[in-house]
Design a protein around this motif. Structure first.
Motif, mmCIF file in Angstrom:
data_model
loop_
_atom_site.group_PDB
_atom_site.id
_atom_site.type_symbol
_atom_site.label_atom_id
_atom_site.label_comp_id
_atom_site.label_asym_id
_atom_site.label_seq_id
_atom_site.Cartn_x
_atom_site.Cartn_y
_atom_site.Cartn_z
ATOM 1 N N ALA D 43 -1.341 1.110 10.621
ATOM 2 C CA ALA D 43 -1.681 1.775 9.359
ATOM 3 C C ALA D 43 -3.048 2.457 9.430
ATOM 4 O O ALA D 43 -3.406 3.238 8.554
ATOM 5 C CB ALA D 43 -1.665 0.765 8.221
ATOM 6 N N GLY D 44 -3.785 2.132 10.458
ATOM 7 C CA GLY D 44 -5.113 2.716 10.575
ATOM 8 C C GLY D 44 -6.104 2.138 9.584
ATOM 9 O O GLY D 44 -7.064 2.793 9.190
ATOM 10 N N VAL D 45 -5.870 0.915 9.163
ATOM 11 C CA VAL D 45 -6.803 0.262 8.239
ATOM 12 C C VAL D 45 -7.267 -1.064 8.828
ATOM 13 O O VAL D 45 -6.755 -1.511 9.848
ATOM 14 C CB VAL D 45 -6.144 -0.007 6.871
ATOM 15 C CG1 VAL D 45 -5.616 1.280 6.264
ATOM 16 C CG2 VAL D 45 -5.023 -1.032 7.017
ATOM 17 N N GLY D 46 -8.230 -1.668 8.164
ATOM 18 C CA GLY D 46 -8.676 -2.981 8.605
ATOM 19 C C GLY D 46 -7.726 -4.053 8.107
ATOM 20 O O GLY D 46 -6.935 -3.825 7.186
ATOM 21 N N MET D 47 -7.808 -5.199 8.730
ATOM 22 C CA MET D 47 -6.905 -6.273 8.321
ATOM 23 C C MET D 47 -7.206 -6.734 6.906
ATOM 24 O O MET D 47 -6.307 -7.125 6.163
ATOM 25 C CB MET D 47 -7.037 -7.449 9.281
ATOM 26 C CG MET D 47 -6.521 -7.157 10.669
ATOM 27 S SD MET D 47 -6.996 -8.475 11.808
ATOM 28 C CE MET D 47 -8.777 -8.467 11.572
ATOM 29 N N GLY D 48 -8.458 -6.669 6.555
ATOM 30 C CA GLY D 48 -8.858 -7.082 5.220
ATOM 31 C C GLY D 48 -8.132 -6.310 4.141
ATOM 32 O O GLY D 48 -7.784 -6.847 3.085
#
Lengths: 194, 194, 194, 194
Positions: D43-48
């Motif tokens: 997704a290109g995001v952080g896990m948070g």
DNA sequence: TATGAATGAGCATTCATTCAT
DNA sequence: CATGAATGAATGCTCATTCAT
């Protein structure tokens, strides 16, 4: 944004250096095969942190010693310029390498290991050092100082081996041994005694 | 009674030889670190039997290679008599030792190890070989062939090291390396390049 | 000697049964993927003991369920003889298999896993059960009771699946479901609704 | 202010959709147990961010498949209207559900799981689908097509189970199996073979 | 005395989850 | 709010060593 990213990177870099220092210390006392746990503990981090920064042990070992290996690589041209003769340059280069290697418990072994686990390490060391050694060796042959033919690969292996188990034994001097090995190269011919 | 005792002892000796043969075979294929289980299986005995005869691994390794080490020890006087010069004798003696050591997967490493586990092994090898080496070395110094001063201990360690990781690498020849090392000893002086 | 050997074997056999009982119990509560440690603890033995007796998890699972699988295999001929019709035999055979499988948390899943780890398990279950199922199925087709064509393999998979997650859910009855599935086989034709 | 808030919410929604698409993609290739890291990376995001939007894995899975579950829910009335008979409607509805479920690597397993981790998931699926299934089932009973009594809950569980481990096995057809199961429902009576 | 079953420490590795930046 | 670095529990597996038989 950039600031945040930068500070994170700075943190990570700092941490990475902590890791490398810890690994170096543990490698000295327990060899390059030291348990990951031991390195993590020494560094005061979790094991996962080690794996994050250095996915394989080979990666970690290379990272720990990269600076010194590169220093060896970079030293060669200067030595060739500054030393009295190519052979003198070779000798001093080998001295430097031995100074580096002799205290790195187990590094020599793993450096030439054919195990798949250390493939990357093996390649890195040889790819960086063999060409440099070859250059010095060739120059010393061309200057007429070295009369024995030896492949740079083989010589590096021999030098590496002479450094094995060198630390902690005051009666064994790998520097002296490598000097003798190099001296052997200058011999015009090796009489065949048998 | 005596007969029984005698035959028992003969049995034990036979048994021990079976063990040594099995260990030697396993050492060749899996190195001197091979699992005790593997050796026991090869010998067709229980593991307890191995521990009874050889309480530590070092004991077992020493026993396996004792004959060849002793052969080296015994070869020295003969070589000194038969070879053209003391240096030739030294060279041939080292050749013999290297031939023995280089193919013993892992032996060189373990023989040089200062690890407490291999204390006995380490000691045995050095106690037997260093004096012999010293004798040959002294003779070669006295004959004027060897000009460099080296302790026999140090030389043995260097030779041993040159044999580490030698098997399985066709590009590295420990015999050639030891010859070069010995050739270095004949050098009148080693110019100091740095 | 024989006595000693015999008693050892007896011990080992007793121990193995303890292991199988413990594994069965743990499999019920935690699934067939339960940690080896948990099984060892339940059995009151070290983990090594498990690995000694059953080198792979597949070996352990097969051993745990072998009796029941074999009981299924052996039941078929008898059922075919005793039941009123081949279809009745098939039904009762499936009932027996379901009774066995429905409480084996995770077994159905792993039984048909294509993972290399469970290769042996997969093969064992299918090799034993599919031929038997095929025999019953063929008989029921030949008796004119079953009109739908289904491969025994596919039917076994379906039955296995109907048993997944069956335990601990009082509202779901895998026996009832398999009966309905089998009843479907007797249908002359399945109208195509779309 | 309102504008900002609105666009923020729009952003968030866009973001969430990106997450769901990524999760769906990863679920297909690695199953619904895929590491959170993998989804975040895709997704290109952080896990948070994933944890913020979907505190538990069950939440994420529900969100990923909600549209398709709702589509199933919504399809029922239409099928009941359009299909030739209530049983035909039921059959087509089940087909649709199987088409959805059978290719979702691991979904069936996790959907049926009674594990606390997937409580929410389990509940969502059953709460949405069981009533719909019940409606279709009742209609088919009332139309005289279905003679066997089965709770909708139980039927849904059976259908779900038939879809487990279905992908990657060309020899097993969950659609065929569910058709047979439904065919079983039309049977006037199941002879009791024992 | 010989056997080999049993033990369990020791190590590598993965990944869910938290939280400082 | 978002990021992703860090943590460490969990688990598989091997093998040296002991000891009951």
């Amino acid at each position: 944004m950039t600031g945040t990213a930068r500070s994170k990177r700075a943190d990570a870099r700092r941490n990475e250096q902590t890791l490398l220092d810890a690994a170096a210390a543990v490698f000295v006392s327990s060899g390059v095969d030291a348990p990951v746990r031991a390195i993590a503990k020494k560094a005061g981090v979790g094991m996962g942190t080690i794996y994050r920064h250095f996915p394989t042990r080979a990666d970690l070992i290379v990272a720990v010693y990269r600076h010194q290996v590169e220093a060896c690589v970079e030293a060669a041209p200067r030595l060739l310029r500054e030393a009295a003769t190519p052979y003198a340059a070779l000798t001093r280069w080998v001295d430097q390498f031995v100074d580096f290697l002799a205290t790195k418990h187990g590094l020599a072994g793993v450096m030439q290991s054919s195990s798949a686990d250390f493939e990357a390490l093996h390649k890195y060391f040889l790819e960086r050092l063999v060409p440099v050694c070859a250059e010095l060796l060739t120059a010393a042959v061309e200057s007429g100082e070295v009369h024995q033919h030896v492949e740079a690969y083989s010589l590096m292996r021999g030098i590496g081996n002479l450094c094995v188990f060198a630390d902690g034994d005051a009666r064994y001097d790998p520097g002296r041994m490598t000097r003798l090995l190099l001296a052997g190269l200058t011999q015009p011919d090796l009489a065949d005694p048998g």
